[in-house]
Design a protein around this motif. Structure first.
Motif, PDB file in Angstrom:
ATOM      1  N   SER A  25      34.223  53.777  22.245  1.00 16.37           N
ATOM      2  CA  SER A  25      34.401  52.554  21.452  1.00 16.37           C
ATOM      3  C   SER A  25      34.449  51.289  22.305  1.00 16.37           C
ATOM      4  CB  SER A  25      35.677  52.668  20.631  1.00 16.37           C
ATOM      5  OG  SER A  25      36.775  52.914  21.513  1.00 16.37           O
ATOM      6  N   ALA A  26      34.759  51.412  23.604  1.00 14.61           N
ATOM      7  CA  ALA A  26      34.885  50.212  24.446  1.00 14.61           C
ATOM      8  C   ALA A  26      33.589  49.872  25.189  1.00 14.61           C
ATOM      9  CB  ALA A  26      36.009  50.404  25.457  1.00 14.61           C
ATOM     10  N   VAL A  27      32.572  50.713  25.036  1.00 11.32           N
ATOM     11  CA  VAL A  27      31.336  50.487  25.811  1.00 11.32           C
ATOM     12  C   VAL A  27      30.495  49.397  25.149  1.00 11.32           C
ATOM     13  CG1 VAL A  27      29.180  51.547  26.628  1.00 11.32           C
ATOM     14  CG2 VAL A  27      31.331  52.833  26.728  1.00 11.32           C
ATOM     15  N   MET A  28      30.136  48.379  25.912  1.00 10.63           N
ATOM     16  CA  MET A  28      29.427  47.215  25.376  1.00 10.63           C
ATOM     17  C   MET A  28      27.996  47.090  25.889  1.00 10.63           C
ATOM     18  SD  MET A  28      31.677  46.092  23.549  1.00 10.63           S
ATOM     19  CE  MET A  28      32.991  45.013  23.156  1.00 10.63           C
ATOM     20  N   SER A  29      27.738  47.536  27.135  1.00 10.86           N
ATOM     21  CA  SER A  29      26.474  47.140  27.767  1.00 10.86           C
ATOM     22  C   SER A  29      25.347  48.161  27.590  1.00 10.86           C
ATOM     23  CB  SER A  29      26.692  46.849  29.252  1.00 10.86           C
ATOM     24  OG  SER A  29      27.043  48.029  29.920  1.00 10.86           O
ATOM     25  N   VAL A  30      25.655  49.369  27.188  1.00 11.85           N
ATOM     26  CA  VAL A  30      24.581  50.326  26.899  1.00 11.85           C
ATOM     27  C   VAL A  30      24.809  50.911  25.509  1.00 11.85           C
ATOM     28  CG1 VAL A  30      24.092  50.938  29.306  1.00 11.85           C
ATOM     29  CG2 VAL A  30      25.808  52.248  28.050  1.00 11.85           C
ATOM     30  N   LYS A  31      23.704  51.317  24.895  1.00 14.27           N
ATOM     31  CA  LYS A  31      23.850  51.887  23.551  1.00 14.27           C
ATOM     32  C   LYS A  31      22.945  53.105  23.362  1.00 14.27           C
ATOM     33  CE  LYS A  31      20.847  48.405  21.416  1.00 14.27           C
ATOM     34  NZ  LYS A  31      20.649  47.303  22.361  1.00 14.27           N
ATOM     35  N   PRO A  32      23.272  53.944  22.385  1.00 14.71           N
ATOM     36  CA  PRO A  32      22.475  55.149  22.161  1.00 14.71           C
ATOM     37  C   PRO A  32      20.989  54.836  22.016  1.00 14.71           C
ATOM     38  CG  PRO A  32      24.494  55.289  20.883  1.00 14.71           C
ATOM     39  CD  PRO A  32      24.451  53.901  21.493  1.00 14.71           C
ATOM     40  N   GLY A  33      20.168  55.690  22.634  1.00 17.83           N
ATOM     41  CA  GLY A  33      18.728  55.510  22.581  1.00 17.83           C
ATOM     42  C   GLY A  33      18.159  54.849  23.825  1.00 17.83           C
ATOM     43  N   GLN A  34      19.002  54.177  24.596  1.00 23.37           N
ATOM     44  CA  GLN A  34      18.509  53.531  25.827  1.00 23.37           C
ATOM     45  C   GLN A  34      18.341  54.551  26.944  1.00 23.37           C
ATOM     46  OE1 GLN A  34      21.448  50.384  26.458  1.00 23.37           O
ATOM     47  NE2 GLN A  34      19.826  48.871  26.179  1.00 23.37           N
ATOM     48  N   PHE A  35      17.342  54.317  27.796  1.00 24.92           N
ATOM     49  CA  PHE A  35      17.168  55.132  29.004  1.00 24.92           C
ATOM     50  C   PHE A  35      17.979  54.464  30.111  1.00 24.92           C
ATOM     51  CE2 PHE A  35      15.259  56.608  32.898  1.00 24.92           C
ATOM     52  CZ  PHE A  35      14.872  57.914  32.628  1.00 24.92           C
ATOM     53  N   VAL A  36      18.821  55.260  30.759  1.00 24.88           N
ATOM     54  CA  VAL A  36      19.736  54.691  31.755  1.00 24.88           C
ATOM     55  C   VAL A  36      19.715  55.501  33.047  1.00 24.88           C
ATOM     56  CG1 VAL A  36      21.327  53.628  30.103  1.00 24.88           C
ATOM     57  CG2 VAL A  36      21.683  56.017  30.808  1.00 24.88           C
ATOM     58  N   ILE A  37      20.118  54.812  34.113  1.00 27.10           N
ATOM     59  CA  ILE A  37      20.308  55.447  35.422  1.00 27.10           C
ATOM     60  C   ILE A  37      21.695  55.038  35.899  1.00 27.10           C
ATOM     61  CG2 ILE A  37      19.404  55.664  37.780  1.00 27.10           C
ATOM     62  CD1 ILE A  37      16.814  54.314  36.604  1.00 27.10           C
ATOM     63  N   GLY A  38      22.382  55.965  36.540  1.00 33.39           N
ATOM     64  CA  GLY A  38      23.678  55.621  37.115  1.00 33.39           C
ATOM     65  C   GLY A  38      23.794  56.175  38.512  1.00 33.39           C
ATOM     66  N   SER A  39      24.804  55.718  39.210  1.00 34.45           N
ATOM     67  CA  SER A  39      25.055  56.198  40.567  1.00 34.45           C
ATOM     68  C   SER A  39      25.884  57.480  40.519  1.00 34.45           C
ATOM     69  CB  SER A  39      25.811  55.115  41.338  1.00 34.45           C
ATOM     70  OG  SER A  39      26.528  55.684  42.406  1.00 34.45           O
ATOM     71  N   PHE A  40      25.940  58.157  41.675  1.00 34.68           N
ATOM     72  CA  PHE A  40      26.766  59.373  41.774  1.00 34.68           C
ATOM     73  C   PHE A  40      28.254  59.044  41.760  1.00 34.68           C
ATOM     74  CE2 PHE A  40      27.309  58.438  46.268  1.00 34.68           C
ATOM     75  CZ  PHE A  40      26.107  57.820  46.597  1.00 34.68           C
ATOM     76  N   PHE A  41      28.616  57.786  42.045  1.00 34.23           N
ATOM     77  CA  PHE A  41      29.989  57.347  41.842  1.00 34.23           C
ATOM     78  C   PHE A  41      30.029  56.458  40.607  1.00 34.23           C
ATOM     79  CE2 PHE A  41      31.263  58.096  46.404  1.00 34.23           C
ATOM     80  CZ  PHE A  41      32.352  58.887  46.110  1.00 34.23           C
ATOM     81  N   ALA A  42      30.801  56.846  39.608  1.00 31.01           N
ATOM     82  CA  ALA A  42      31.046  55.927  38.505  1.00 31.01           C
ATOM     83  C   ALA A  42      31.949  54.820  39.031  1.00 31.01           C
ATOM     84  CB  ALA A  42      31.716  56.658  37.352  1.00 31.01           C
ATOM     85  N   SER A  43      31.683  53.581  38.593  1.00 29.97           N
ATOM     86  CA  SER A  43      32.461  52.443  39.076  1.00 29.97           C
ATOM     87  C   SER A  43      32.654  51.445  37.934  1.00 29.97           C
ATOM     88  CB  SER A  43      31.714  51.764  40.230  1.00 29.97           C
ATOM     89  OG  SER A  43      30.412  51.382  39.816  1.00 29.97           O
ATOM     90  N   ASP A  44      33.739  50.678  38.000  1.00 30.42           N
ATOM     91  CA  ASP A  44      33.956  49.692  36.929  1.00 30.42           C
ATOM     92  C   ASP A  44      33.075  48.451  37.096  1.00 30.42           C
ATOM     93  OD1 ASP A  44      35.218  48.321  39.008  1.00 30.42           O
ATOM     94  OD2 ASP A  44      37.239  48.785  38.299  1.00 30.42           O
ATOM     95  N   ASN A  45      32.602  48.232  38.320  1.00 25.80           N
ATOM     96  CA  ASN A  45      31.759  47.084  38.655  1.00 25.80           C
ATOM     97  C   ASN A  45      32.481  45.755  38.465  1.00 25.80           C
ATOM     98  OD1 ASN A  45      29.310  46.463  39.873  1.00 25.80           O
ATOM     99  ND2 ASN A  45      28.326  45.906  37.947  1.00 25.80           N
TER     100      ASN A  45
END
Ligand SMILES: [Zn+2]
Length: 348
Positions: free
Chosen positions: A80-100
């Motif tokens: 519920s708190a996620v704002m910048s990505v949404k279902p259906g988008q193709f995404v890439i992330g790093s091996f470390f999750a980070s708050d940025n």
């Protein structure tokens, strides 16, 4: 609970039980645990050179361990708190999750995020990514299949090669040595080329890897190792050494090879996870060499690297010379362990 959730209560994922014992077995499907989580439907994942340390028993394994930290795919569900990505988008992330957002992230060191979490379950069809807003970067659209390997490479191996070149202060017109002909080293070559280095010396004694290194931009190949390798680098650089060295292995020999191949005032970028590496303070003192490295802050580089792949400027996916269905993951590890493959891509 909706029907979709019921339909995916279990998945099969990769688990390392002990040295050379990889299994693909049933486990609970990941679910949203925190409002900042996302669930990704994996398009492709892969085996990392660093996965081989525990696979070979060099790093101890404390009981069955889920494997995989390189991933890209379609967002399936967000908290519920996620704002910048949404279902259906193709995404890439790093091996470390980070708050940025923390001080370390703002300084560009997301792999030292104060809230970092290591991603360890990516060799599976579904993946929970914590801190989704800070970790995931969406591509401009859903990519065609032929772009997926290169986008996957950004999740770790290309981002790590890029960081090595960055940390080694590669600049236009300069001379660069790359120690290590694994996927990271090869992409270090590509990165140095992209950063307009003039001379790129790849250290490799494997013919197919030499070929790929040349394709990525290596101008010279040195097959010698250790002191002989250093002597050869000195010969090629009028006795002075290279401006930059990329250390992409993590052994005592490779680290010393990188440091001793670098000219006074030059820089070593080291990204091979060190195993038993010890440095002599006095030698370091008189070398006048800059050292910078560590786990690559891949998140920092994702936007620029996605842009380069999306626009066809770089093709780091070429390092994947073995593509297997995910359920044959054990063979993927074996092939890399036996150096039959540079890097294995796995498709769910
Ligand atoms: Zn942070």
């Amino acid at each position: 609970m909706n029907t979709q959730t019921i339909g995916r209560q279990t998945i099969r994922g990769t688990v390392l039980y002990g040295p050379r014992d990889i299994r693909f077995e049933e486990r609970d499907a990941p679910t949203i645990l925190e409002p900042t989580d996302a669930i990704i439907r994996i398009s492709a994942t892969c085996v990392c050179g660093s996965d081989l340390w525990p696979y070979r028993g060099i790093s101890p394994v404390a009981g069955p361990s889920p494997m995989g930290h390189e991933y890209c795919g379609i967002v399936d569900e967000v908290g519920s708190a996620v704002m910048s990505v949404k279902p259906g988008q193709f995404v890439i992330g790093s091996f470390f999750a980070s708050d940025n957002t923390c001080r370390n992230c703002q300084a560009g060191y997301q792999s030292s995020c104060q809230h970092k979490e290591f991603v360890t379950t990516a060799q599976a069809p579904l993946l929970r990514v914590p801190l989704a807003d800070g970790t995931l970067v969406a591509t401009p659209g859903v990519p065609s299949g032929d772009l997926v390997p290169s986008l996957l490479a950004l999740s770790d191996v290309m981002g790590t090669g890029w960081f090595a070149a960055h940390a080694a202060n590669v600049k236009p017109g300069k001379t660069v040595v790359v120690v290590g002909d694994g996927a990271v080293g090869l992409l270090g070559v590509l990165s140095a080329r992209q950063m307009a280095a003039k001379r790129i010396i790849a250290m490799s004694r494997n013919e197919s890897r030499q070929k790929l290194a040349r394709e990525f931009g290596a101008t010279d190949i040195v097959t010698q190792r250790g002191d002989e390798g250093v002597a050869r680098i000195k010969e090629l650089t009028k006795g002075i050494g290279a401006d930059s060295a990329l250390e992409c292995v993590g052994t005592q020999e490779s680290m010393m090879q990188a440091i001793r191949s670098t000219r006074p005032g030059g820089s070593v970028g080291y990204v091979g996870v060190p195993h038993g590496v010890e440095l002599n303070g006095e030698e370091l003192f008189y070398s006048h060499v800059h050292l910078h490295g560590g786990p690559a802050p891949v998140r920092r580089f994702l936007p620029v690297l996605i842009d380069l792949v999306w626009n066809g400027k770089i093709n780091p996916g070429k390092v994947f010379d073995l593509i297997l269905p995910l359920d044959q993951v054990a063979e993927g590890y074996r092939a890399m362990d036996e150096r039959r493959a540079i890097k294995t891509l796995l498709r769910p």
